[in-house]
Design a protein around this motif. Structure first.
Motif, PDB file in Angstrom:
ATOM      1  N   TRP A  19     -57.652 -61.716  73.966  1.00  0.00           N
ATOM      2  CA  TRP A  19     -58.410 -62.898  74.412  1.00  0.00           C
ATOM      3  C   TRP A  19     -57.861 -63.634  75.454  1.00  0.00           C
ATOM      4  CZ3 TRP A  19     -63.355 -64.002  74.300  1.00  0.00           C
ATOM      5  CH2 TRP A  19     -64.183 -63.678  73.260  1.00  0.00           C
ATOM      6  N   LYS A  54     -71.932 -68.425  62.728  1.00  0.00           N
ATOM      7  CA  LYS A  54     -71.510 -69.663  63.386  1.00  0.00           C
ATOM      8  C   LYS A  54     -72.468 -70.812  62.833  1.00  0.00           C
ATOM      9  CE  LYS A  54     -74.417 -68.251  67.232  1.00  0.00           C
ATOM     10  NZ  LYS A  54     -74.187 -67.943  68.828  1.00  0.00           N
ATOM     11  N   GLN A  65     -62.117 -59.686  66.461  1.00  0.00           N
ATOM     12  CA  GLN A  65     -61.830 -60.704  66.929  1.00  0.00           C
ATOM     13  C   GLN A  65     -62.998 -61.470  67.549  1.00  0.00           C
ATOM     14  OE1 GLN A  65     -58.773 -60.129  69.937  1.00  0.00           O
ATOM     15  NE2 GLN A  65     -58.295 -57.837  68.968  1.00  0.00           N
ATOM     16  N   LEU A  71     -65.735 -64.171  68.427  1.00  0.00           N
ATOM     17  CA  LEU A  71     -65.811 -65.487  68.466  1.00  0.00           C
ATOM     18  C   LEU A  71     -67.255 -66.112  68.600  1.00  0.00           C
ATOM     19  CD1 LEU A  71     -62.558 -66.395  70.568  1.00  0.00           C
ATOM     20  CD2 LEU A  71     -62.746 -66.474  68.084  1.00  0.00           C
ATOM     21  N   SER A  94     -67.057 -71.135  70.705  1.00  0.00           N
ATOM     22  CA  SER A  94     -65.405 -71.020  70.607  1.00  0.00           C
ATOM     23  C   SER A  94     -65.061 -70.190  72.139  1.00  0.00           C
ATOM     24  CB  SER A  94     -64.900 -70.224  69.787  1.00  0.00           C
ATOM     25  OG  SER A  94     -65.155 -70.824  68.478  1.00  0.00           O
TER      26      SER A  94
END
Ligand code: SF4
Length: 785
Positions: A149, A519, A542, A544, A548
Motif C-alpha cells: 500500500w 465496510k 490487503q 481496504l 480507508s
C-alpha cells in the motif's frame, strides 16, 4: 483370390462386428443394471456431495426456521442491500461475527420480508476467486506486479502530481459511482477538490439519475423525489413511463401487487416489457416520442377541464404559458407522431382524470434520452396540473437506479458544493467555515460532466484519470471510443473489488477495495431513506474499504491534516449532518447510526427542529412531544403542504419543443436499437452478479437481440442463430431471440452484455448531460455459419 480373400475378410469383419455389437449390448445391460442398483443404493448412501450430518437441519433461531449446521448463526444483523436503489434490508446471519448466510428482513418498511435474486446472492461476489487482494502496478512487460500500500500510495501521488505539475490542476479527473457509501463519496469529493486541488470529477450517476436531479431541481427548487413506497399501494392509477419495474425494481413491483384498490396500470414503453404485460393499458409508442405524448395528454386534460385549478393557482407558476404551449399538441397530431391511436390517448387522459390518487413513475426509459430533462418535467407537469402530488398514492416519482445514487446526488461534492454552488463566493465561505478548510482550497468553478471529461481526454486536456467502483470501459456510451481514449491516458488508476474488470485491465495502477458487507456507511434509496451498511465479512488480503483508501491517499498526498475530523464513516456522517442543516435534505435530527438501525432506516428530511430526537427515541405507539406515531416517521412524502423548495414556494411548469434525434434510422441503418435491463438477476455490467453460479443460471449466458418475427423472416434470421448488429460505431454478433415483444423496425439488447455499448452513440440531453442509451440506428445481418 483377391475376391476370395476379400470375401473371407468380409466374413471375418462381419463376425468381428457382430461380436462388437454383442459386447456393447452386454456392456449397456451391465451399466443399466449397475445404475439401477446404484439408484437403489443412493437412497441409502451417496458417494459424492455433503456428508449426512452436514445436511441435517437444526433450529436456526432468530426466526429462521431450520438450517444446516454450517449456516446456523449465533447472531443476525440488518444490512441494507448494495445493488439497486430499492434499498431492501437483508438480515445477515453471523457466526463468530462473520457472515455465513442472509435472508430478507421481515420487519423493514421497504421490502417487508422480500428480496430479489441479487439480494439473496449478495454475499457471493465477495468470495469470487478474482478478488483484488493486493495493490497492483503495471510492469514494463504489461503484466501486473504486486505492490505494498505504501508503494501504491506513492505511485498514485507521484503520478497525479507529476501531471498537475506539467499540465495544471484541470488535467486530472475522477469518475466515481453510486455504489459506494455516502460518507465515502463525501470524503472522495472533498479530498479531490479541497485536498488534491482537482476540479473535474463526475460519477456514473450521470448515466442514470442526472436527468431526475436536474428536472426536480429546476421544477421543485431541489432534487427531491417526493414519494414513499407506500404510494405504490395507495394509488388507484399508476402510470409507468420508461420503467420496466417488474424486473428492474422487482420488490417495488411487489408493493404494487399489494395494492388492494385494483388500480389501473398504464405503461408507456415501446417494448412489451414484463411490466407492460401486466398493464391495464400499454402504450407502445414509437421510441423517443414520449415528450410529444406527454404534451398530448396535457392538451386533452386541459381541453376537457380535467385539471386542479386550486392547486395550480396556489402552488405553481407558468401554467397559463404551458397551457398555450400544448395547444398545438392535438390528439390527431400526437397520434400521428407517436404511432398510437387517438382513442388510446383519450383513454389515458380519462383514466388520469377519473383517478383519485394518480402516481406517475419513471426511470431510465425517460432519463436516458436525448431530451430527457424536459420529458421528466412533462411528467412533473401532469402531476402538478392534476394536483396529484403531496397526497397518498400520488406524485411525479423518479425511481433511482443504483443503491446510493441519491447519496451521490446530495453529498458527493461533484456537481454541487455539498448542496450549494461552487461559483457562489458566499457558499464557498460557508462551507469553508463549516469544514474548517481554507476558502481558497475550494474551486470557484463547476466540474465538467462525465462526457466532458471523456472529451477532455480526446482533446488532450485530461491526462490522468482515477476510476472508482465503476466500469466505464463497459458501461460508457460508444464504448470503443472510450476505450481508445483510455489507452491515451498517461495515468489510469482503477479502484475496485476486481482487477479483472474491462476498465481495470487498461489501468496502470489497481487499488483493491473492500465491497458491500466488508465496510460500514450509509446508502440513500429511491424514497430518500437512509439505510445502514455494516462490516459483516472480512475483506480479502490487503483490500481496504474505499474510505480507508481515501484516508491513505490524503496522508500520502500531504493533506491528511485537512481531514483529521473525517476519521471514520460515522464521524463523516456527523459532518454531513452539519452540512445538511437548513437544506431541504436536513438530517440533523438523526442522532447516529444506531438510530438509523433501530428504526428501519430514516427518510430525509429529518431535521432536529422538525422531529425532536427525544420524541423519536420513544418506542411506544404514542410519541409524546409531537404526538406523532412511529408510522408517520416510517413512511413520509414531500410537499404535503403544497409548498415547494423554490424561493416563492411554487413549482414551475417547464417545457420545450421536442428536438430531432441525432441519428434517426435511414435506408442504410433501418432499425432502432433499444437497450435496457435484461433480468432481475443481472446488475449493470455484471461485474458482481456474473460471479454467482445461481444468478448466472437465471439469464442467457450469450448476448442476444430481440427481433420482431416479420423482420427476422425478411432477413432470413432464425431463432437462436447468429446475427450481426452493425451501427456506425461498431459491428457485433449475438444470438437472435425472435419475439413480438419488440415492434417491427426495432431491436432490443440488454445493457449487461458488453456488446450493447459498442453500438450506442454519444448523444446527450442538453440540460442533464445524461447519455441517450435508448435510441440509435443499426442494421442487422444473418451470420451464415
Ligand atoms: S430489489 Fe434491489 S435492493 Fe432489493 S434485494 Fe434486489 S437488488 Fe437488493
Amino acid at each position: 483370390m483377391k475376391n476370395l480373400v476379400g470375401t473371407s475378410s468380409s466374413h471375418a469383419t462381419g463376425a468381428k462386428a457382430a461380436k462388437k455389437v454383442n459386447f456393447f449390448k452386454a456392456l449397456r445391460s451391465l451399466r443399466a443394471s449397475r445404475e439401477k442398483n446404484e439408484n437403489k443404493n443412493s437412497l441409502l448412501r451417496q458417494w459424492h456431495g455433503p456428508l449426512t450430518d452436514q445436511l441435517v437441519l437444526h433450529p436456526g433461531d432468530f426466526g429462521l426456521g431450520k438450517v444446516p449446521a454450517k449456516f446456523k448463526p449465533d447472531a443476525t444483523t440488518r444490512v441494507v442491500c448494495g445493488f439497486c436503489s430499492t434499498g431492501c434490508s437483508l438480515d445477515v446471519h453471523l457466526k463468530d461475527g462473520k457472515a455465513v448466510n442472509l435472508s430478507p428482513s421481515a420487519n423493514y418498511p421497504v421490502n417487508l420480508g422480500m428480496a430479489c435474486p441479487k439480494g439473496w446472492e449478495a454475499l457471493t461476489p465477495l468470495g469470487a476467486a478474482d478478488r483484488g487482494t493486493t495493490p497492483l502496478r503495471r510492469g514494463a512487460d504489461g503484466q501486473w506486479q504486486a505492490a505494498t500500500w505504501d508503494t501504491a500510495a506513492k505511485l498514485f501521488c507521484d503520478g497525479f502530481k507529476d501531471i498537475v505539475a506539467r499540465h495544471g490542476p484541470e488535467s486530472i479527473a475522477f469518475l466515481s459511482t453510486g455504489q459506494i457509501c455516502t460518507e465515502e463519496l463525501a470524503l472522495l469529493g472533498a479530498l479531490f477538490k479541497f485536498g488534491m486541488g482537482g476540479v473535474h470529477c463526475d460519477s456514473n450517476t450521470r448515466q442514470c439519475m442526472a436527468t431526475s436531479h436536474v428536472a426536480y431541481k429546476q421544477s421543485f427548487g431541489f432534487d427531491a423525489p417526493p414519494f414513499t413506497y407506500a404510494d405504490f399501494e395507495e394509488s388507484d392509477v399508476l402510470v409507468f413511463i420508461g420503467s420496466n419495474i417488474c424486473i428492474a425494481h422487482p420488490i417495488m413491483w411487489q408493493r404494487v401487487l399489494r395494492n388492494k384498490k385494483n388500480p389501473r396500470i398504464i405503461v408507456v414503453d415501446p417494448r412489451r416489457t414484463e411490466t407492460a404485460m401486466n398493464a391495464t393499458q400499454h402504450l407502445a409508442l414509437q421510441p423517443k416520442s414520449d415528450l410529444t405524448l406527454l404534451y398530448g395528454i396535457a392538451h386533452i386534460l386541459i381541453a376537457n377541464g380535467w385539471i386542479d385549478r386550486t392547486f395550480i393557482e396556489r402552488s405553481t407558476v407558468d401554467f397559463e404559458t404551458f397551457s398555450e404551449f400544448v395547444r398545438p399538441f392535438t390528439p390527431e397530431k400526437v397520434a400521428a407522431e407517436t404511432g398510437l391511436k387517438v382513442d388510446d390517448l383519450l383513454q389515458v387522459a380519462e383514466t388520469i382524470h377519473r383517478g383519485k390518487a394518480v402516481s406517475f413513475w419513471w426511470t431510465m426509459g425517460v432519463n436516458q434520452g436525448h431530451e430527457s430533462t424536459r420529458t421528466a418535467q412533462a411528467i412533473i407537469n401532469l402531476a402538478l396540473m392534476t394536483g396529484n402530488i403531496g397526497r397518498p398514492g400520488t406524485g411525479a416519482n423518479s425511481i433511482t437506479g443504483q443503491c446510493n445514487a441519491m447519496g451521490s446526488r446530495l453529498f458527493a461534492n461533484v456537481t454541487s458544493l455539498f448542496g450549494r454552488d461552487f461559483r457562489n463566493a458566499e457558499h464557498r465561505s460557508e462551507i469553508s467555515k463549516l469544514l474548517d478548510i481554507p476558502v481558497e482550497k475550494i474551486p470557484a468553478q463547476n466540474s465538467w460532466a462525465y462526457d466532458q471529461i471523456v472529451q477532455g481526454i480526446a482533446d488532450g486536456k485530461i491526462k490522468g484519470l482515477w476510476v472508482i467502483a465503476t466500469n466505464s470501459s463497459h458501461s460508457w456510451i460508444d464504448q470503443e471510443n472510450f476505450n481508445r481514449l483510455a489507452e491515451q491516458l498517461e495515468f489510469l488508476v482503477v479502484q475496485d473489488l476486481y482487477p479483472t474488470t474491462e476498465t481495470a485491465e487498461r489501468a496502470h495502477l489497481f487499488l483493491p477495495a473492500a465491497g458491500w458487507g466488508e465496510k460500514e456507511g450509509t446508502l440513500i434509496n429511491s424514497e430518500r431513506r437512509i439505510g445502514l451498511v455494516k462490516n459483516v465479512s472480512p475483506a480479502p488480503g490487503q483490500a481496504l474499504s474505499d474510505f480507508s483508501i481515501f484516508r491513505l491517499i490524503a496522508r500520502a498526498w500531504g493533506c491528511g491534516e485537512m481531514f483529521r475530523d473525517w476519521s471514520s464513516p460515522e464521524a463523516v456522517f456527523q459532518i454531513l449532518k452539519k452540512l445538511s442543516a437548513g437544506q431541504p435534505c436536513d438530517v440533523t435530527g438523526i442522532r447516529d447510526y444506531k438510530m438509523i438501525d433501530d428504526h428501519g432506516g430514516i427518510q430525509w428530511p429529518f431535521s432536529s427542529v422538525q422531529f425532536s430526537v427525544s420524541s423519536f427515541q420513544t418506542e411506544s405507539a404514542e410519541l409524546k412531544t409531537e404526538s406523532l406515531k412511529l408510522e408517520t416517521f416510517r413512511e413520509r412524502r414531500l410537499f404535503e403542504d403544497g409548498r415547494f423548495f423554490t424561493p416563492d414556494g411554487r413549482a414551475k411548469f417547464l417545457f420545450d419543443l421536442p428536438r430531432p434525434l441525432a441519428e434517426p434510422v435511414d435506408a442504410e441503418y433501418p432499425f432502432i436499437l433499444l437497450t435496457g435491463r435484461g433480468t432481475s438477476a443481472q446488475w449493470h455490467t455484471n461485474t458482481r452478479t456474473g460471479k454467482s453460479d445461481v444468478l448466472r443460471k437465471l439469464y442467457p449466458a450469450r448476448p442476444y437481440v430481440e427481433i420482431h418475427p416479420d423482420d427476422a423472416a425478411r432477413l432470413e434470421i432464425r431463432r437462436n442463430t447468429g446475427v450481426a448488429l452493425i451501427s456506425r460505431r461498431s459491428r457485433v454478433e449475438c444470438m437472435a431471440f425472435i419475439t413480438t415483444n419488440v415492434q417491427r423496425g426495432q431491436v432490443f439488447v440488454p445493457m449487461h452484455y458488453g456488446i450493447a455499448n459498442k453500438l450506442t452513440r454519444s448523444d446527450f440531453d442538453p440540460h442533464s448531460r445524461q447519455p441517450n442509451y435508448k435510441y440509435c440506428a443499426v442494421r442487422l445481418e444473418a451470420v451464415k455459419k
